[in-house]
Design a protein around this motif. Structure first.
Motif, PDB file in Angstrom:
ATOM      1  N   ALA A   1      72.985  73.587  18.203  1.00  0.00           N
ATOM      2  CA  ALA A   1      72.373  74.041  16.922  1.00  0.00           C
ATOM      3  C   ALA A   1      73.493  75.701  16.324  1.00  0.00           C
ATOM      4  O   ALA A   1      73.664  75.241  14.980  1.00  0.00           O
ATOM      5  CB  ALA A   1      71.061  73.639  16.324  1.00  0.00           C
ATOM      6  N   VAL A   2      73.145  76.207  17.051  1.00  0.00           N
ATOM      7  CA  VAL A   2      74.060  77.000  16.984  1.00  0.00           C
ATOM      8  C   VAL A   2      75.422  77.462  16.798  1.00  0.00           C
ATOM      9  O   VAL A   2      75.899  77.574  15.440  1.00  0.00           O
ATOM     10  CB  VAL A   2      73.519  78.402  17.946  1.00  0.00           C
ATOM     11  CG1 VAL A   2      74.921  79.872  17.824  1.00  0.00           C
ATOM     12  CG2 VAL A   2      72.230  78.924  18.141  1.00  0.00           C
ATOM     13  N   ILE A   3      75.966  77.326  17.652  1.00  0.00           N
ATOM     14  CA  ILE A   3      77.538  77.100  17.259  1.00  0.00           C
ATOM     15  C   ILE A   3      78.065  75.687  15.979  1.00  0.00           C
ATOM     16  O   ILE A   3      79.305  75.884  15.951  1.00  0.00           O
ATOM     17  CB  ILE A   3      78.317  76.592  18.591  1.00  0.00           C
ATOM     18  CG1 ILE A   3      78.022  75.112  18.876  1.00  0.00           C
ATOM     19  CG2 ILE A   3      78.046  77.371  19.885  1.00  0.00           C
ATOM     20  CD1 ILE A   3      78.279  74.367  20.450  1.00  0.00           C
ATOM     21  N   THR A   4      77.129  75.218  16.442  1.00  0.00           N
ATOM     22  CA  THR A   4      77.948  74.123  14.329  1.00  0.00           C
ATOM     23  C   THR A   4      76.852  74.406  13.990  1.00  0.00           C
ATOM     24  O   THR A   4      76.806  73.293  12.456  1.00  0.00           O
ATOM     25  CB  THR A   4      77.756  72.810  15.257  1.00  0.00           C
ATOM     26  OG1 THR A   4      76.628  72.323  15.407  1.00  0.00           O
ATOM     27  CG2 THR A   4      77.632  72.130  16.567  1.00  0.00           C
ATOM     28  N   ARG A   5      76.932  75.232  13.287  1.00  0.00           N
ATOM     29  CA  ARG A   5      75.871  76.175  11.724  1.00  0.00           C
ATOM     30  C   ARG A   5      77.155  75.673  11.334  1.00  0.00           C
ATOM     31  O   ARG A   5      75.873  75.882   9.499  1.00  0.00           O
ATOM     32  CB  ARG A   5      74.948  77.053  12.416  1.00  0.00           C
ATOM     33  CG  ARG A   5      75.706  78.165  12.365  1.00  0.00           C
ATOM     34  CD  ARG A   5      74.886  79.161  12.674  1.00  0.00           C
ATOM     35  NE  ARG A   5      74.879  80.769  12.580  1.00  0.00           N
ATOM     36  CZ  ARG A   5      76.301  80.747  13.981  1.00  0.00           C
ATOM     37  NH1 ARG A   5      75.923  80.843  14.645  1.00  0.00           N
ATOM     38  NH2 ARG A   5      76.134  82.186  12.929  1.00  0.00           N
TER      39      ARG A   5
END
Ligand code: PAP
Length: 338
Positions: free
Chosen positions: A94-98
């Motif tokens: 979730a963090v890297i694709t936000r």
């Protein structure tokens, strides 16, 4: 070494390579000659360079060591089993694709339709199955993988590259309980076998004779590296994520070089990711309730997601014994489990 081909696999949740008769010819002798102990979901676990690995994990580890080429931008999630791998996979994804999957449009997020274990693959299991596994995430925008291997058994290129490692650990009393439930579920669902008595699991765990154990050497390897090389290894604790998910999310994002902007903070992105990846949200998704991955039904990765469930399983005597082991092994290292 070639990976066992898919034609070699069955519909069973457990890969047939768990059976000794299925070990690849070139490894059969060297695996069988290692010290071994009974395993609960496979015939044996083997002691390889001080760590206990199931045959498929050992095979995958050896192939990873030979073939995996780390890239500078790789992100590798490392953990001892049952310490929060699934959760951390979701959080990292979730963090890297936000920027692609805005939390304001949560419905589009692949986390809602895919088990986190399938979004970020385990390196040794992937190499045990495939010759050139693909670890790309989100159409090749990132390369992220996970491993349960101890630091000492990681492929050499991991240390030589600038890739980043995120390690998660957890109270060993809760990890043991989680592991016991996981093993019994796999035994029942995959093999129709009965449950292993808890005291039996406890004794072996305390001796370090469980999958990827001993847990103390596993944790200390990454802990020491995180102190010596904080830009390389971020060391997280399950209980701290549980207590303050937003704080730990900010640590993860900053470590990965993509800190949350003021605009994101004001827009509630951090809280949105915490909620999306929460146990309540993920465990209630259809894909995680009834879906299956190659190795297991998805629901084996979601049980209670609580801190302190050990109180329902360990006697006072057991809790004291495990605490003493942790204290003794971690003495002078600065590492404290919750
Ligand atoms: P693995 O090592 O086989 O990959 P892993 O995900 O590390 O498994 O461990 C599963 C544990 O994480 C389970 O703990 P429990 O048995 O004590 O309940 C599982 O419930 C918990 N877990 C999975 N997802 C989450 C989540 N989103 N938040 C909190 N805990 C979670």
């Amino acid at each position: 070494m070639a990976a066992p081909s898919d034609s070699n696999t069955s519909n069973s949740f457990l890969h047939p390579f768990f059976q000794e008769s299925c070990y690849p010819e070139e490894l059969r002798e060297s695996i069988i000659s290692l010290p071994r102990e009974e395993c609960w979901v496979a015939p044996y676990i083997y002691n390889y360079k001080g760590f206990w690995l199931g045959s498929i994990h050992l095979y995958g580890a050896l192939r990873s060591q030979q073939q995996f080429q780390a890239q500078h931008s790789d992100i590798i999630l490392c953990s001892f089993p049952k310490c929060g791998t699934t959760w951390l996979k979701a959080l990292i994804f979730a963090v890297i694709t936000r920027k692609q999957f805005l939390v304001s449009q949560e419905t589009l997020n692949p986390l809602l339709t895919t088990n986190p274990q399938d979004l970020i693959r385990n390196m040794e299991l992937a190499y045990a199955r495939e010759n050139s596994p693909d670890f790309s995430v989100n159409n090749g925008l990132f390369r992220v993988l996970s491993t349960h291997l101890p630091l000492a058994l990681l492929p050499k290129s991991v240390g030589e590259s600038k890739c980043k490692l995120i390690y998660v650990c957890r109270s060993q009393k809760d990890t043991l309980v989680s592991f016991w439930h996981f093993v019994n579920k796999l035994r029942g669902e995959a093999r129709g076998l009965g449950a292993i008595p808890f005291p039996h699991t406890f004794d072996k765990y305390c001796r370090g004779e469980s999958m990827y154990g001993p847990f103390w050497d596993h944790m200390l390897g990454y802990w020491k590296e995180s102190l010596e090389n904080p830009g390389k290894v971020l060391f997280l604790k399950y209980e701290e994520i549980k207590e303050e998910p937003d704080v730990q999310l900010r640590r993860i994002a900053a470590f990965l070089g993509c800190p949350f902007s003021e605009e994101e903070e004001e827009g509630g992105v951090v809280g949105g990711i915490s909620r999306l990846c929460s146990f309540e949200r993920l465990s209630n998704l259809e894909v995680n309730k009834t879906g299956k991955s190659y190795y297991s039904p998805n629901n084996v990765y979601f049980r209670k997601g609580e801190v302190g469930d050990w109180r329902n399983h360990l006697t006072d005597e057991m809790a004291i014994k495990l605490d003493q082991i942790v204290e003794e092994k971690f003495k002078g290292t600065g590492l404290k489990l919750c």
